[in-house]
Design an enzyme around this catalytic site. Structure first.
Site, PDB file in Angstrom:
ATOM      1  N   HIS A 134       5.958  -0.379  -1.829  1.00  0.00           N
ATOM      2  CA  HIS A 134       7.154  -0.478  -2.673  1.00  0.00           C
ATOM      3  C   HIS A 134       7.875  -1.819  -2.491  1.00  0.00           C
ATOM      4  O   HIS A 134       9.103  -1.884  -2.386  1.00  0.00           O
ATOM      5  CB  HIS A 134       8.110   0.688  -2.411  1.00  0.00           C
ATOM      6  CG  HIS A 134       7.436   2.020  -2.362  1.00  0.00           C
ATOM      7  ND1 HIS A 134       6.830   2.580  -3.460  1.00  0.00           N
ATOM      8  CD2 HIS A 134       7.234   2.873  -1.328  1.00  0.00           C
ATOM      9  CE1 HIS A 134       6.290   3.736  -3.115  1.00  0.00           C
ATOM     10  NE2 HIS A 134       6.518   3.934  -1.822  1.00  0.00           N
ATOM     11  N   CYS A 135       7.101  -2.881  -2.415  1.00  0.00           N
ATOM     12  CA  CYS A 135       7.632  -4.245  -2.247  1.00  0.00           C
ATOM     13  C   CYS A 135       8.459  -4.377  -0.969  1.00  0.00           C
ATOM     14  O   CYS A 135       9.402  -5.166  -0.907  1.00  0.00           O
ATOM     15  CB  CYS A 135       8.456  -4.677  -3.459  1.00  0.00           C
ATOM     16  SG  CYS A 135       7.499  -4.723  -4.984  1.00  0.00           S
ATOM     17  N   ALA A 136       8.115  -3.596   0.037  1.00  0.00           N
ATOM     18  CA  ALA A 136       8.866  -3.624   1.296  1.00  0.00           C
ATOM     19  C   ALA A 136       7.915  -3.627   2.493  1.00  0.00           C
ATOM     20  O   ALA A 136       8.176  -2.971   3.496  1.00  0.00           O
ATOM     21  CB  ALA A 136       9.809  -2.441   1.363  1.00  0.00           C
TER      22      ALA A 136
END
Length: 100
Positions: A57-59
């Site tokens: 999740h882009c993390a």
């Protein structure tokens, strides 16, 4: 309202851990289940016609910091209702049985 409905119900599933319990958050719940990779959770739910996201999740730096391979994420919107959450919970219980 859906977030308030979903959170305590999801917490009754043994081994499910919600990631991020801020008192102020949008209609998104990220979670992991002991012994089941989030991508496998996503596959089981897909077969049950329930759409979630699984991944970083882009993390990715945050995932690495907390030693998480990924998370599963359910998002609630105007088009969802309590029956959708009930279906999510039943599908997660199925995933637990399949990977037990």
């Amino acid at each position: 309202a859906l977030l308030a409905y979903a959170t305590p119900i999801l917490q009754t599933i043994p081994g499910l851990r919600i990631i991020g319990m801020s008192p102020e958050k949008v209609g998104v719940i990220s979670f992991v289940i002991d012994g089941i990779h989030p991508h496998d959770i996503g596959t089981v739910l897909d077969h049950e016609h329930i759409a979630i996201r699984a991944g970083h999740h882009c993390a990715m730096p945050l995932m690495e910091r907390y030693h998480l391979p990924a998370t599963a994420r359910a998002s609630f919107g105007l088009y969802n209702n309590e029956q959708d959450i009930d279906a999510l919970v039943e599908a997660l219980k199925l995933a637990k049985r399949l990977f037990a």
